[in-house]
Write a protein that holds these residues in place. Structure first.
Motif, short mmCIF file in Angstrom:
data_model
loop_
_atom_site.label_atom_id
_atom_site.label_comp_id
_atom_site.label_asym_id
_atom_site.label_seq_id
_atom_site.Cartn_x
_atom_site.Cartn_y
_atom_site.Cartn_z
N ASP A 73 -6.00 11.16 4.98
CA ASP A 73 -7.17 12.04 4.90
C ASP A 73 -7.68 12.04 3.47
OD1 ASP A 73 -9.11 13.99 4.90
OD2 ASP A 73 -7.92 15.48 5.98
N PRO A 74 -8.67 11.18 3.15
CA PRO A 74 -9.15 11.10 1.76
C PRO A 74 -9.64 12.43 1.20
CG PRO A 74 -9.96 9.24 3.05
CD PRO A 74 -9.31 10.18 4.03
N GLN A 75 -10.17 13.30 2.05
CA GLN A 75 -10.68 14.58 1.57
C GLN A 75 -9.57 15.51 1.09
OE1 GLN A 75 -13.16 16.26 4.64
NE2 GLN A 75 -14.85 14.85 4.21
N HIS A 76 -8.34 15.23 1.51
CA HIS A 76 -7.19 16.03 1.08
C HIS A 76 -6.23 15.21 0.21
CE1 HIS A 76 -8.71 18.49 4.45
NE2 HIS A 76 -8.16 19.50 3.81
N GLY A 77 -6.75 14.17 -0.44
CA GLY A 77 -5.93 13.41 -1.38
C GLY A 77 -4.98 12.42 -0.75
N ARG A 78 -5.18 12.09 0.52
CA ARG A 78 -4.29 11.15 1.19
C ARG A 78 -5.06 9.90 1.59
NH1 ARG A 78 -3.04 15.93 3.74
NH2 ARG A 78 -3.92 15.22 5.72
N HIS A 130 0.84 -1.19 0.00
CA HIS A 130 0.00 0.00 0.00
C HIS A 130 0.88 1.24 0.00
CE1 HIS A 130 1.02 -0.67 4.23
NE2 HIS A 130 0.80 0.62 4.43
N ASP A 131 0.25 2.39 -0.24
CA ASP A 131 1.01 3.65 -0.35
C ASP A 131 0.63 4.62 0.75
OD1 ASP A 131 -1.49 4.50 -1.11
OD2 ASP A 131 -0.90 5.23 -3.10
N HIS A 132 1.36 5.76 0.75
CA HIS A 132 1.18 6.84 1.73
C HIS A 132 1.31 8.16 0.97
CE1 HIS A 132 2.99 3.27 3.57
NE2 HIS A 132 2.28 3.55 4.65
N PRO A 133 0.28 8.58 0.23
CA PRO A 133 0.41 9.71 -0.71
C PRO A 133 0.85 11.01 -0.03
CG PRO A 133 -1.62 8.51 -1.10
CD PRO A 133 -1.05 7.98 0.18
N GLY A 134 2.01 11.53 -0.45
CA GLY A 134 2.51 12.80 0.05
C GLY A 134 2.88 12.79 1.52
N MET A 135 3.14 11.62 2.08
CA MET A 135 3.35 11.49 3.52
C MET A 135 4.75 11.03 3.87
SD MET A 135 -0.32 9.55 3.88
CE MET A 135 -0.24 9.08 5.59
N ASN A 136 5.20 11.42 5.05
CA ASN A 136 6.38 10.85 5.69
C ASN A 136 5.93 9.82 6.71
OD1 ASN A 136 8.96 12.52 4.90
ND2 ASN A 136 7.35 14.05 5.21
N LEU A 153 2.79 8.61 11.11
CA LEU A 153 2.52 9.06 9.74
C LEU A 153 2.28 10.56 9.75
CD1 LEU A 153 0.16 6.29 8.31
CD2 LEU A 153 2.59 6.66 7.81
N ALA A 154 2.89 11.25 8.79
CA ALA A 154 2.81 12.70 8.76
C ALA A 154 2.67 13.23 7.33
CB ALA A 154 4.06 13.30 9.41
N PRO A 155 1.57 13.92 7.04
CA PRO A 155 0.38 14.07 7.87
C PRO A 155 -0.44 12.78 7.87
CG PRO A 155 0.06 15.14 5.75
CD PRO A 155 1.49 14.67 5.77
N LEU A 215 12.05 4.08 7.66
CA LEU A 215 11.55 5.40 7.27
C LEU A 215 10.94 5.36 5.88
CD1 LEU A 215 14.59 7.62 8.39
CD2 LEU A 215 12.69 6.76 9.77
N LEU A 216 9.95 6.21 5.67
CA LEU A 216 9.43 6.45 4.32
C LEU A 216 9.22 7.95 4.15
CD1 LEU A 216 6.05 7.17 4.22
CD2 LEU A 216 6.01 4.86 5.17
N SER A 217 9.27 8.39 2.90
CA SER A 217 9.06 9.80 2.57
C SER A 217 8.08 9.87 1.41
CB SER A 217 10.40 10.45 2.20
OG SER A 217 10.77 10.10 0.87
N PRO A 218 7.66 11.07 1.01
CA PRO A 218 6.73 11.16 -0.12
C PRO A 218 7.28 10.55 -1.40
CG PRO A 218 6.72 13.21 1.11
CD PRO A 218 7.84 12.37 1.69
#
Length: 250
Positions: free
Chosen positions: A194-199, A101-107, A189-191, A165-168
Motif C-alpha cells: 500500500d504505497p499510501q501507507h509506506g508499503r 525487491h523488498d516488503h516494507p514492514g511486512m510479513n 503478504l501481511a499487510p 518466510l519473511l518478516s519486517p
C-alpha cells in the motif's frame, strides 16, 4: 484429483491468516504463525485446480506467444485481500525471475505449488558510521540510494519444501527465479502492499555484481553486501489471470 477437503483447507488458511496478522505484535502471534505455516504446508497445486504448464499452455493463458516479451514473464492470480493480508498465486514462466525487491514492514509466506524456485534472501542493515561504502557503492550513490544489507541465504524450494518466510526485519528482501521450467507459488503478504501507507515495492541491484547464476553458490553466506535501489526492470512485469480454485469467503 483435488482432495474433497481442499475448499475447507484453503478457507482455513485464509481464516488463520486473518487471525494471525490481525495482531502481529500480540502475545499469541508466534503460535498463530506456526499454525498458519502448518496449514500452508498442506496446500498442493491440484487442490487449487492448477497444473504445471508447458509453453503452449502459458501462451494461451497469457494471451500471446510463448514468453518472449509478448507474454508476461510472471502472472498473478488474486484469491483474497483484507486490511491485514493478501493471498494469491504467482506463476513464473520457465526462466523467469522476480527481481530483488523488498516488503516494507511486512510479513510474508511463500509455498511452492509446482516447479523449483531458487530464492535468495537478504536483510536490510542500518547505516554504519564505522563502515563507509566501498568505491562501487559510493560511485553508484549518484544514480540512486544505496543500502547495506546482509545476504543471508540462497536455497532451492520445491512442493516438498516448507514455506519460505519473511518478516519486517529478517529475509525481507528476496529474488525469486524459476529453475528448469515453469513454477508457481502461493503467496501471503501481511499487510498488503500500500504505497499510501509506506508499503511500496522497491527494487535493488547487488553492487558487487548480479546474484550468482544457477549452479554457482555465493561465497561465505551470510555476508554483508551493498545494494542500489533501481527502477523496475524493463523486462519484468506481472500480468493477471483468473484464479480457478476454491472460493474464499469471510
Amino acid at each position: 484429483m483435488p482432495r474433497d477437503n481442499m475448499a475447507s483447507l484453503i478457507q482455513r488458511v485464509a481464516r488463520q491468516a486473518r487471525i494471525t496478522f490481525r495482531s502481529p505484535a500480540g502475545p499469541t502471534f508466534g503460535e498463530n504463525l506456526h499454525r498458519l505455516q502448518q496449514l500452508l504446508d498442506e496446500v498442493r497445486a491440484e487442490d487449487l485446480h492448477l497444473a504445471p504448464r508447458g509453453p503452449s499452455a502459458a501462451a494461451a493463458a497469457g494471451g500471446g506467444l510463448p514468453w518472449s516479451g509478448v507474454v508476461p514473464p510472471v502472472s498473478y492470480m488474486h484469491i483474497c485481500e483484507t486490511e491485514s493480508f493478501s493471498m494469491g498465486v504467482f506463476l513464473l514462466r520457465s526462466g523467469a525471475c522476480i527481481p530483488l525487491h523488498d516488503h516494507p514492514g511486512m510479513n510474508g509466506m511463500l509455498k511452492v505449488l509446482y516447479g523449483t524456485l531458487r530464492i535468495a534472501c537478504l536483510d536490510t542493515l542500518p547505516p554504519a558510521a564505522a563502515a563507509p561504502p566501498p568505491p562501487a557503492a559510493a560511485a553508484a550513490a549518484a544514480a540512486g540510494p544505496c543500502h547495506r544489507a546482509l545476504y543471508r541465504s540462497r536455497q532451492h524450494y520445491t512442493p516438498a519444501s516448507p514455506p519460505c518466510l519473511l518478516s519486517p526485519h529478517t529475509d525481507n528482501l528476496h529474488q525469486i527465479d524459476a529453475v528448469d521450467g515453469p513454477a508457481a507459488f502461493l503467496d501471503i503478504l501481511a499487510p498488503p502492499y500500500d504505497p499510501q501507507h509506506g508499503r511500496d515495492c522497491h527494487y535493488y541491484r547487488l553492487l558487487e555484481g548480479p546474484l550468482p547464476p544457477a549452479g554457482a553458490e555465493p561465497p561465505g553466506l551470510p555476508r554483508e553486501v551493498w545494494l542500489m535501489e533501481t527502477p523496475q526492470a524493463a523486462d519484468f512485469w506481472c500480468g493477471g489471470e483468473p484464479y480457478p480454485g476454491p472460493r474464499v469467503c469471510f
